[in-house]
Write an enzyme that holds these catalytic residues in place. Structure first.
Site, PDB file in Angstrom:
ATOM      1  N   TYR A 126      63.383  -2.312 -16.859  1.00 53.16           N
ATOM      2  CA  TYR A 126      62.774  -1.586 -17.969  1.00 53.16           C
ATOM      3  C   TYR A 126      62.045  -0.371 -17.404  1.00 53.16           C
ATOM      4  O   TYR A 126      60.931  -0.480 -16.904  1.00 53.16           O
ATOM      5  CB  TYR A 126      61.813  -2.509 -18.715  1.00 53.16           C
ATOM      6  CG  TYR A 126      61.204  -1.964 -19.977  1.00 53.16           C
ATOM      7  CD1 TYR A 126      61.644  -0.774 -20.563  1.00 53.16           C
ATOM      8  CD2 TYR A 126      60.181  -2.663 -20.619  1.00 53.16           C
ATOM      9  CE1 TYR A 126      61.081  -0.301 -21.728  1.00 53.16           C
ATOM     10  CE2 TYR A 126      59.613  -2.200 -21.786  1.00 53.16           C
ATOM     11  CZ  TYR A 126      60.065  -1.020 -22.336  1.00 53.16           C
ATOM     12  OH  TYR A 126      59.507  -0.549 -23.497  1.00 53.16           O
TER      13      TYR A 126
ATOM     14  N   LYS B 272      67.408  -0.237 -18.705  1.00 54.83           N
ATOM     15  CA  LYS B 272      66.977   0.378 -19.971  1.00 54.83           C
ATOM     16  C   LYS B 272      66.058   1.526 -19.600  1.00 54.83           C
ATOM     17  O   LYS B 272      64.975   1.322 -19.067  1.00 54.83           O
ATOM     18  CB  LYS B 272      66.235  -0.643 -20.833  1.00 54.83           C
ATOM     19  CG  LYS B 272      65.562  -0.093 -22.083  1.00 54.83           C
ATOM     20  CD  LYS B 272      64.758  -1.201 -22.754  1.00 54.83           C
ATOM     21  CE  LYS B 272      64.116  -0.761 -24.064  1.00 54.83           C
ATOM     22  NZ  LYS B 272      62.963   0.133 -23.864  1.00 54.83           N
TER      23      LYS B 272
END
Length: 297
Positions: A135, A163
């Protein structure tokens, strides 16, 4: 194994002012995502205010979401924590509960080095056995993952995807190329930042990690499917239609806007965790007007 592709919808986490999760309200937000056919649900992301919830409340949220999803849609759950041992424990909880994957950010108070982040991710991946999505969220963590670091992490067993914030359309092709050259062919590259996500998908991004989809999955799915079909004209037309929502996201943050939209629609009665304040009344009226005018619900 979860594919880390397609549309991943990120709902808010309804909770009381003292951080007690409301399982019934959360299930009511999860149900339409399952019905709409999103590819995954991103539980306890930044929109899900994971950083403000205790380990026990995160587990309550995960159990409620898994129960509502019923195995029909995989759940990716935020497992970020300031301490490595806490992140390992959260990842172990997620795996034991039945989550498909963990979303791990480089949370810190003291700025981290690349080596510290690498060791953190290595410990969580090897100590939990839970599939991990990196992330990259520099807006909150103030740490930016370079292609070189992503490439190193992609070699760690159990780390399968990234991501990261979608750059502007002019930069996205070069950004994707630098990442793709650093990682194995089966490592998945996905994007957040709803206002730039459509062009990132068209450029070759494999997943859209979407705040808007956590409340409005249907228009987001339409944009995604057009991009997947290579229909740039339709994708851009659909994306342009929801530009007023993207404008609100950019001006007031997607988290605050989505809380206001959820309350306007009567889906749940909750405010973001303090010290985050609800939007002022005039702005909430603007959010309501956009939601109603666009027929997003």
């Amino acid at each position: 194994m979860i594919s880390f592709t397609g549309l991943s919808a990120f709902p808010i986490t309804p909770a009381s002012p003292d951080g007690r999760v409301d399982p019934a309200a959360l299930r009511a937000l999860i149900a339409p995502l399952v019905t709409a056919g999103v590819d995954s649900i991103g539980l306890l992301g930044s929109t899900g205010t994971y950083a403000y919830l205790s380990r026990e409340e995160r587990r309550r949220a995960l159990d409620a979401a898994l129960d509502e999803a019923g195995g029909r849609v995989p759940i990716i759950v935020g497992i970020g924590a300031l301490r490595t041992d806490e992140a390992v424990a959260l990842a172990q909880d997620a795996r034991a509960a039945g989550a498909a994957a963990g979303l791990l950010a480089a949370m810190s108070y003291t700025p981290l080095t690349d080596e510290e982040v690498f060791e953190h991710f290595l410990a969580v991946a090897t100590g939990s056995g839970l599939p991990i999505c990196i992330y990259d969220n520099p807006g909150t963590t103030h740490f930016r993952f370079t292609p070189s670091l992503v490439g190193r992490l992609a070699q760690v067993p159990g780390i399968h995807a990234l991501k990261s914030p979608a750059p502007d359309p002019i930069s996205v092709a070069g950004h994707l190329d630098a990442l793709r050259r650093a990682v194995p062919a089966d490592f998945r590259l996905g994007f957040s930042g709803d206002w730039n996500a459509a062009e990132a998908l068209l450029a070759g991004g494999e997943a859209w990690y979407s705040v808007a989809a956590g409340l409005f999955p249907k228009p987001c799915l339409a944009i995604l499917r057009a991009a997947q079909a290579g229909d740039a004209a339709r994708m851009r037309a659909l994306d342009a239609r929801v530009q007023p929502l993207w404008d609100l996201f950019r001006e007031f943050t997607s988290l605050r806007v989505i809380y206001a939209a959820a309350e306007h629609l009567g889906l749940c009665r909750t405010d973001p965790p303090r010290p985050i304040l609800p939007l002022p009344e005039p702005v909430r009226h603007r959010v309501a007007e956009v939601v109603d005018r666009l027929g997003l619900a």
